[in-house]
Design a protein around this motif. Structure first.
Motif, PDB file in Angstrom:
ATOM      1  N   SER A   1       0.333   2.243   6.024  1.00 57.80           N
ATOM      2  CA  SER A   1       1.515   0.976   5.878  1.00 57.80           C
ATOM      3  C   SER A   1       1.348   0.856   4.786  1.00 57.80           C
ATOM      4  O   SER A   1       3.007   0.495   3.906  1.00 57.80           O
ATOM      5  CB  SER A   1       1.944  -0.019   6.684  1.00 57.80           C
ATOM      6  OG  SER A   1       0.784  -1.497   5.973  1.00 57.80           O
TER       7      SER A   1
ATOM      8  N   VAL B   1       6.148   0.964   5.792  1.00 63.79           N
ATOM      9  CA  VAL B   1       5.667   0.591   7.361  1.00 63.79           C
ATOM     10  C   VAL B   1       6.962   1.134   8.130  1.00 63.79           C
ATOM     11  O   VAL B   1       6.911   0.507   9.779  1.00 63.79           O
ATOM     12  CB  VAL B   1       6.345  -1.287   7.708  1.00 63.79           C
ATOM     13  CG1 VAL B   1       4.794  -1.971   6.344  1.00 63.79           C
ATOM     14  CG2 VAL B   1       7.975  -1.470   6.912  1.00 63.79           C
ATOM     15  N   ARG B   2       8.066   1.897   7.386  1.00 64.72           N
ATOM     16  CA  ARG B   2       8.655   2.473   7.899  1.00 64.72           C
ATOM     17  C   ARG B   2       8.671   4.613   8.456  1.00 64.72           C
ATOM     18  O   ARG B   2       9.446   4.826   8.818  1.00 64.72           O
ATOM     19  CB  ARG B   2      10.280   2.495   8.129  1.00 64.72           C
ATOM     20  CG  ARG B   2      10.374   0.964   8.258  1.00 64.72           C
ATOM     21  CD  ARG B   2      12.280   0.976   7.557  1.00 64.72           C
ATOM     22  NE  ARG B   2      12.450  -0.750   8.028  1.00 64.72           N
ATOM     23  CZ  ARG B   2      12.872  -1.956   7.848  1.00 64.72           C
ATOM     24  NH1 ARG B   2      11.978  -2.045   6.584  1.00 64.72           N
ATOM     25  NH2 ARG B   2      12.730  -3.184   7.108  1.00 64.72           N
TER      26      ARG B   2
ATOM     27  N   LEU C   1       3.266   6.143   9.660  1.00 67.60           N
ATOM     28  CA  LEU C   1       2.818   5.239  10.071  1.00 67.60           C
ATOM     29  C   LEU C   1       3.196   4.967  11.689  1.00 67.60           C
ATOM     30  O   LEU C   1       2.942   4.724  12.432  1.00 67.60           O
ATOM     31  CB  LEU C   1       3.315   3.706   9.519  1.00 67.60           C
ATOM     32  CG  LEU C   1       3.242   2.070   9.739  1.00 67.60           C
ATOM     33  CD1 LEU C   1       1.614   2.345   9.908  1.00 67.60           C
ATOM     34  CD2 LEU C   1       3.758   1.504   9.717  1.00 67.60           C
TER      35      LEU C   1
ATOM     36  N   ASN D   1       8.713  -2.888   3.534  1.00 66.68           N
ATOM     37  CA  ASN D   1       9.205  -2.113   2.870  1.00 66.68           C
ATOM     38  C   ASN D   1       9.488  -2.917   1.517  1.00 66.68           C
ATOM     39  O   ASN D   1      11.141  -3.254   2.070  1.00 66.68           O
ATOM     40  CB  ASN D   1       9.686  -1.210   3.097  1.00 66.68           C
ATOM     41  CG  ASN D   1       9.338  -0.225   3.511  1.00 66.68           C
ATOM     42  OD1 ASN D   1       7.655   0.011   3.653  1.00 66.68           O
ATOM     43  ND2 ASN D   1       9.420   1.061   4.262  1.00 66.68           N
TER      44      ASN D   1
END
Length: 131
Positions: free
Chosen positions: A9, A14-15, A19, A58
C-alpha cells in the motif's frame, strides 16, 4: 502478520490493483487459518481477532499520486540533481549530500513545495512528524 499489505500500500497506493491482488491472497490465508481452527479447535469454539497498527489513505494530486516524474523534475530543477533519494506514493526521502550541495534544508524544500504545488496543502519534514 501480513506485513506485505503495508509495503504494497505504501509503494502502490491503497486503491491500487497490486494491493487488491494482495488482499485476495490475504483473504485466502485467513480462510486457511479459519479452516484449520474449525478442524482442530471446533467451529464456533474460538475467537479470531485482527489488529492493524494504522489505517491508510491515498494522498493524491488531482487524480494522481503526488510523486510523479514531473513533480520530481521540478524539485531537481529547483534544488539540483539527486535530491530525491527514494519515494513512495506520498513520501519523499531527500539526500543529505544533495541538500548540502544546494545549500538548503528539508524545511526549505517543504516550504518551496507548499508554495509551488497548489494542490499540496502541507509538506512535513521528518523532524516535524517526530514531534
Amino acid at each position: 502478520h501480513l506485513k506485505n499489505l503495508d509495503k504494497i500500500s505504501h509503494r502502490y497506493g491503497v486503491r491500487s490493483p497490486e494491493l487488491f491482488d494482495y488482499l485476495h491472497y490475504a483473504d485466502y490465508l485467513v480462510q486457511k487459518v479459519v479452516h484449520y481452527l474449525d478442524g482442530h479447535v471446533g467451529k464456533d469454539a474460538y475467537t479470531l481477532a485482527f489488529f492493524a497498527d494504522h489505517g491508510g489513505h491515498n494522498v493524491q494530486a488531482p487524480g494522481q499520486y503526488i510523486v510523479q516524474p514531473h513533480f520530481l523534475a521540478r524539485l531537481e530543477q529547483q534544488f539540483g540533481p539527486g535530491l530525491v533519494r527514494a519515494f513512495a506514493s506520498d513520501q519523499l526521502w531527500l539526500d543529505p549530500a544533495a541538500l548540502a550541495r544546494a545549500n538548503t534544508t528539508t524545511a526549505q524544500v517543504a516550504h518551496w513545495m507548499e508554495q509551488n504545488f497548489p494542490w499540496l496543502l502541507k509538506a512535513y519534514t521528518k523532524d516535524q512528524v517526530a514531534r
